[in-house]
Motif scaffolding. Sequence first.
Motif, PDB file in Angstrom:
ATOM      1  N   ALA A 160       0.825  -1.211   0.000  1.00  0.00           N
ATOM      2  CA  ALA A 160       0.000   0.000   0.000  1.00  0.00           C
ATOM      3  C   ALA A 160       0.855   1.256   0.000  1.00  0.00           C
ATOM      4  O   ALA A 160       2.016   1.239   0.402  1.00  0.00           O
ATOM      5  CB  ALA A 160      -0.913   0.008   1.214  1.00  0.00           C
ATOM      6  N   GLN A 161       0.232   2.332  -0.457  1.00  0.00           N
ATOM      7  CA  GLN A 161       0.827   3.663  -0.370  1.00  0.00           C
ATOM      8  C   GLN A 161       0.005   4.465   0.629  1.00  0.00           C
ATOM      9  O   GLN A 161      -1.100   4.069   1.006  1.00  0.00           O
ATOM     10  CB  GLN A 161       0.807   4.334  -1.734  1.00  0.00           C
ATOM     11  N   SER A 162       0.519   5.593   1.040  1.00  0.00           N
ATOM     12  CA  SER A 162      -0.148   6.377   2.083  1.00  0.00           C
ATOM     13  C   SER A 162      -1.525   6.900   1.672  1.00  0.00           C
ATOM     14  O   SER A 162      -2.339   7.202   2.520  1.00  0.00           O
ATOM     15  CB  SER A 162       0.751   7.529   2.524  1.00  0.00           C
ATOM     16  N   THR A 163      -1.794   6.962   0.371  1.00  0.00           N
ATOM     17  CA  THR A 163      -3.101   7.461  -0.082  1.00  0.00           C
ATOM     18  C   THR A 163      -4.104   6.353  -0.375  1.00  0.00           C
ATOM     19  O   THR A 163      -5.247   6.635  -0.721  1.00  0.00           O
ATOM     20  CB  THR A 163      -2.930   8.319  -1.351  1.00  0.00           C
ATOM     21  N   ASP A 164      -3.706   5.078  -0.233  1.00  0.00           N
ATOM     22  CA  ASP A 164      -4.608   3.963  -0.524  1.00  0.00           C
ATOM     23  C   ASP A 164      -5.756   3.898   0.480  1.00  0.00           C
ATOM     24  O   ASP A 164      -5.616   4.294   1.641  1.00  0.00           O
ATOM     25  CB  ASP A 164      -3.848   2.638  -0.536  1.00  0.00           C
ATOM     26  N   VAL A 165      -6.862   3.349   0.029  1.00  0.00           N
ATOM     27  CA  VAL A 165      -8.077   3.257   0.834  1.00  0.00           C
ATOM     28  C   VAL A 165      -7.972   2.108   1.833  1.00  0.00           C
ATOM     29  O   VAL A 165      -7.496   1.025   1.514  1.00  0.00           O
ATOM     30  CB  VAL A 165      -9.303   3.037  -0.086  1.00  0.00           C
ATOM     31  N   VAL A 166      -8.432   2.380   3.051  1.00  0.00           N
ATOM     32  CA  VAL A 166      -8.524   1.377   4.104  1.00  0.00           C
ATOM     33  C   VAL A 166     -10.004   1.037   4.259  1.00  0.00           C
ATOM     34  O   VAL A 166     -10.849   1.932   4.294  1.00  0.00           O
ATOM     35  CB  VAL A 166      -7.957   1.911   5.438  1.00  0.00           C
ATOM     36  N   LEU A 167     -10.312  -0.257   4.353  1.00  0.00           N
ATOM     37  CA  LEU A 167     -11.688  -0.722   4.487  1.00  0.00           C
ATOM     38  C   LEU A 167     -11.914  -1.301   5.880  1.00  0.00           C
ATOM     39  O   LEU A 167     -10.959  -1.663   6.569  1.00  0.00           O
ATOM     40  CB  LEU A 167     -11.988  -1.784   3.424  1.00  0.00           C
ATOM     41  N   PRO A 168     -13.179  -1.420   6.301  1.00  0.00           N
ATOM     42  CA  PRO A 168     -13.455  -2.031   7.601  1.00  0.00           C
ATOM     43  C   PRO A 168     -12.870  -3.439   7.682  1.00  0.00           C
ATOM     44  O   PRO A 168     -12.925  -4.204   6.722  1.00  0.00           O
ATOM     45  CB  PRO A 168     -14.989  -2.086   7.637  1.00  0.00           C
ATOM     46  N   GLY A 169     -12.290  -3.764   8.820  1.00  0.00           N
ATOM     47  CA  GLY A 169     -11.696  -5.077   9.023  1.00  0.00           C
ATOM     48  C   GLY A 169     -10.263  -5.203   8.538  1.00  0.00           C
ATOM     49  O   GLY A 169      -9.607  -6.204   8.817  1.00  0.00           O
ATOM     50  N   ASP A 170      -9.761  -4.202   7.809  1.00  0.00           N
ATOM     51  CA  ASP A 170      -8.382  -4.243   7.322  1.00  0.00           C
ATOM     52  C   ASP A 170      -7.388  -4.175   8.477  1.00  0.00           C
ATOM     53  O   ASP A 170      -7.667  -3.585   9.521  1.00  0.00           O
ATOM     54  CB  ASP A 170      -8.087  -3.061   6.390  1.00  0.00           C
ATOM     55  N   ILE A 171      -6.220  -4.768   8.254  1.00  0.00           N
ATOM     56  CA  ILE A 171      -5.099  -4.646   9.188  1.00  0.00           C
ATOM     57  C   ILE A 171      -3.977  -3.959   8.431  1.00  0.00           C
ATOM     58  O   ILE A 171      -3.445  -4.503   7.465  1.00  0.00           O
ATOM     59  CB  ILE A 171      -4.636  -6.013   9.710  1.00  0.00           C
TER      60      ILE A 171
END
Length: 178
Positions: free
Chosen positions: A159-170
């Motif tokens: 990932a990069q700092s601008t990538d999307v984080v989704l619920p449940g992600d670590i």
Amino acid sequence: MKAKSVLWLWLLLFSGVAWSLDASLSQYKLGSGDVIKITVFGQEDLSLTTKLPNHGVINYPFLGDISVIGLTGAEFEAKLYAGLKGDYLVEPSVSVTVIEYRPFFIDGEVKRPGGYPYQPGLSVNKAAALAGGFTERASKTKIFIRRENDSGQQEQLSAQSTDVVLPGDIVTVQQSFF
């Protein structure tokens, strides 16, 4: 005239971002820890709010145990509609809304690693900010997201700092060597 063009450009840009966020959340699959609200118009006894358990099955009036994990809100609405139509209601109006998303987790080189409530539009940078920011040793290029794919398997994504984080992600921020 130029100010009007700039305003239209910003409006188009903003609506495109909002549309892509809505599109990704409309494909959001329900998981354990999500709090959902089921509303059946005109049927208060069939409307409820519940937190999805680890086993992914809820007990719903008239229909019994229903498996919810892995379904989108629209798929779950269709399942409830099909179950209620005919035997119980003529034309049920069913709505499923996510009231609270399951948390995401961030560890590694952040100041306060742990689990945090998910917020729509969350990026890796914003997740790190919620965790107190990156440490001095944090690598901005060695960031990984562990996410469950459509088949239920865990996969690790760079990932990069601008990538999307989704619920449940670590999210894991590794250490930089310099």
